[in-house]
Design an enzyme around this catalytic site. Structure first.
Site, PDB file in Angstrom:
ATOM      1  N   HIS A 190       0.837  -1.211   0.000  1.00 39.94           N
ATOM      2  CA  HIS A 190       0.000   0.000   0.000  1.00 39.94           C
ATOM      3  C   HIS A 190       0.875   1.265   0.000  1.00 39.94           C
ATOM      4  CE1 HIS A 190      -3.719  -2.274   0.958  1.00 39.94           C
ATOM      5  NE2 HIS A 190      -2.892  -3.038   1.651  1.00 39.94           N
ATOM      6  N   SER A 320      16.815  17.306 -17.512  1.00 41.65           N
ATOM      7  CA  SER A 320      16.093  18.573 -17.458  1.00 41.65           C
ATOM      8  C   SER A 320      16.827  19.641 -18.251  1.00 41.65           C
ATOM      9  CB  SER A 320      15.934  19.029 -16.001  1.00 41.65           C
ATOM     10  OG  SER A 320      15.379  20.321 -15.939  1.00 41.65           O
ATOM     11  N   LYS A 326      20.072  16.921 -13.013  1.00 46.86           N
ATOM     12  CA  LYS A 326      18.912  16.045 -12.868  1.00 46.86           C
ATOM     13  C   LYS A 326      18.979  14.926 -13.919  1.00 46.86           C
ATOM     14  CE  LYS A 326      13.884  16.301 -12.313  1.00 46.86           C
ATOM     15  NZ  LYS A 326      13.373  15.430 -13.369  1.00 46.86           N
ATOM     16  N   GLU A 333      10.393   5.122 -18.318  1.00 47.69           N
ATOM     17  CA  GLU A 333       9.325   6.001 -18.792  1.00 47.69           C
ATOM     18  C   GLU A 333       8.961   5.712 -20.244  1.00 47.69           C
ATOM     19  OE1 GLU A 333      10.620   9.945 -17.919  1.00 47.69           O
ATOM     20  OE2 GLU A 333      10.161   9.775 -15.777  1.00 47.69           O
TER      21      GLU A 333
END
Length: 465
Positions: A190, A320, A326, A333
């Site tokens: 969860h 980025s 980054k 993805e």
């Protein structure tokens, strides 16, 4: 100044048509080019190859049965070998969105073979003599049995590529599973802290998912090996030799080394595309499996400092245009998007599989395109996940230990000693005071330091089998 394209005049049962001089296709293909201008999607290459196998072995069978002159049959087979070698792919220009039986694709290859064959035999393109696209290349066949047969052949021939990619991915997970067999980390359910496990155990679940879905996909092989060829228009076999169906299937099986066979019921295999619906169900499972795995890797690699940060994924490119340093999880993805795309294709084939009124499915070209492009995309995705992500991923073992030390789930074994309610009370106390559970146990129980270390030792909480 551009040269004006030279054309020739070809004819069919509807009259004359102007065809580019260089093209091996003929009148019916040219009509289809004019009629179906909806997209940039064209016949998948595996379908072209599958059609060539059918035409080649149909020609050989018709020659053996005395229905087509041996010289013409050998010329047809020669052209089919050229097509199998990829020589004439540009001569298959028809849009996927066309007549639902795929008649245009069937006539496309009939005309290419006839025109190229006549050229070999010394006749100009467009003469339809001595090789006729219908009378010789399509002898004993109908688009209604040729296209379903080609879909089955193309699907079945392409699937081992996907198997190899899945096997590679499972092996890569297995390597990492062994590498991190003793690396303790926190489990989560969860999205909340759960009991400890090893990173190797977490990776073993991914490996097993891949192995099981591979078996699921392979279970589709046998049904795809059933061929409709010889059923002609509706399954009765009208206008073909009674042994044609068996001999063509046997010839294709021998050449491809895949056990293709004539379907037990030609009516079913012409009218229904249940085999493709089942196949897409298996590919849907794979897409869902990949989505789960790469989403987990994204979560485990999140941060890396302000989130979980337990896994270090390979740095492949800057993440980025505005935040220096980054790095994004680009492979996961990309795979998430590919998996979503396949889920959409599954729906397309599910709907298409329902569109078989009476004796013929009316969405063969779409089914062919969606199944084959799904197989190809998932094959490439699995190779990339193995090579560009899993191979070089690393565990941040220090970070994993940090989360275990802070976890309140360590009290789980304590419930066996002091009861669930008391253990829950101590866990809540640690949470409220923002302290490690060990500190609370030392303060609020009579356990010795050694007993506390033993009770809360995460290695004692896992199955080491």
């Amino acid at each position: 100044m551009e040269k004006k394209q030279k054309n020739r005049i070809e004819s069919d049962s509807m009259g004359e048509v102007s065809v580019p001089e260089w093209a091996y296709w003929g009148a019916q293909t040219q009509r289809a080019i004019h009629n179906f201008q909806f997209s940039d999607k064209r016949i998948p290459e595996p379908m072209i190859r599958a059609l060539a196998y059918i035409k080649k072995h149909a020609a050989y069978c018709n020659a053996r049965f005395g229905l087509v002159d041996d010289k013409l049959a050998k010329t047809i087979a020669r052209v089919c070998d050229e097509i199998l070698a990829g020589n004439w792919d540009r001569h298959f220009p028809i849009d996927v969105f066309q007549t639902g039986s795929g008649t245009s694709w069937n006539m496309n290859i009939n005309e290419v073979i006839a025109n190229r064959g006549n050229e070999i035999l010394g006749s100009p393109k467009g003469t339809r003599n001595p090789i006729h696209p219908n009378d010789h290349v399509n002898r004993g066949q109908s688009s209604n049995d040729v296209i379903p047969t080609a879909v089955h052949i193309a699907n079945r021939i392409e699937l081992p590529r996907l198997h190899d990619a899945l096997e590679e991915l499972a092996k890569m997970f297995s390597v990492k599973e062994k590498e991190y067999a003793s690396c303790m980390k926190l489990g989560r359910t969860h999205l909340q802290d759960a009991v400890p496990m090893t990173f190797g155990q977490e990776l073993s679940a991914f490996r097993t998912q891949i192995e099981k879905v591979d078996i699921h996909i392979q279970s589709c092989y046998s049904r795809l090996e059933e061929l409709a060829i010889g059923g002609t228009a509706v399954g009765t076999g009208i206008n073909t030799h009674p042994q044609f169906r068996y001999e063509v299937a046997k010839g294709i099986a021998n050449e491809t080394d895949i056990p293709f066979r004539s379907a037990d019921n030609l009516f079913e295999v012409i009218a229904m595309r249940d085999a493709q619906v089942a196949l897409m169900g298996a590919l849907n499972t794979l897409a869902g499996t990949l989505m789960k795995i790469v989403n987990d890797l994204r979560l485990l690699a999140s941060g890396p400092r302000a989130a979980l940060g337990e896994v270090i994924l390979p740095s492949l490119q800057p993440g980025s245009s505005i935040m220096p340093g980054k790095v994004n999880p680009v492979i996961p993805e990309a795979i998430i998007q590919a998996a979503a795309y396949v889920h959409g294709k599954v729906l397309s084939v599910t709907i298409a599989g329902q569109q078989g009124p009476l004796q013929l499915n009316m969405m063969h070209p779409l089914i062919a395109y969606e199944t084959l492009t799904s197989i190809d995309l998932l094959t490439r995705v699995c190779h990339s996940l193995a090579k560009n992500c899993v191979k070089d991923l690393k565990a941040d073992e220090q970070r994993m230990k940090y989360w275990i030390d802070w976890s309140l789930a360590l009290v789980t074994p304590l419930a066996l000693k002091i009861g669930y309610d008391k253990a829950a009370q101590l866990a809540y106390s640690a949470y409220k005071q923002k302290k490690h559970i060990k500190e609370i146990l030392k303060k609020e129980t009579n356990f010795t330091d050694r007993e506390i270390e033993d009770i809360l030792n995460p290695e004692h909480m896992i199955d080491k089998k």
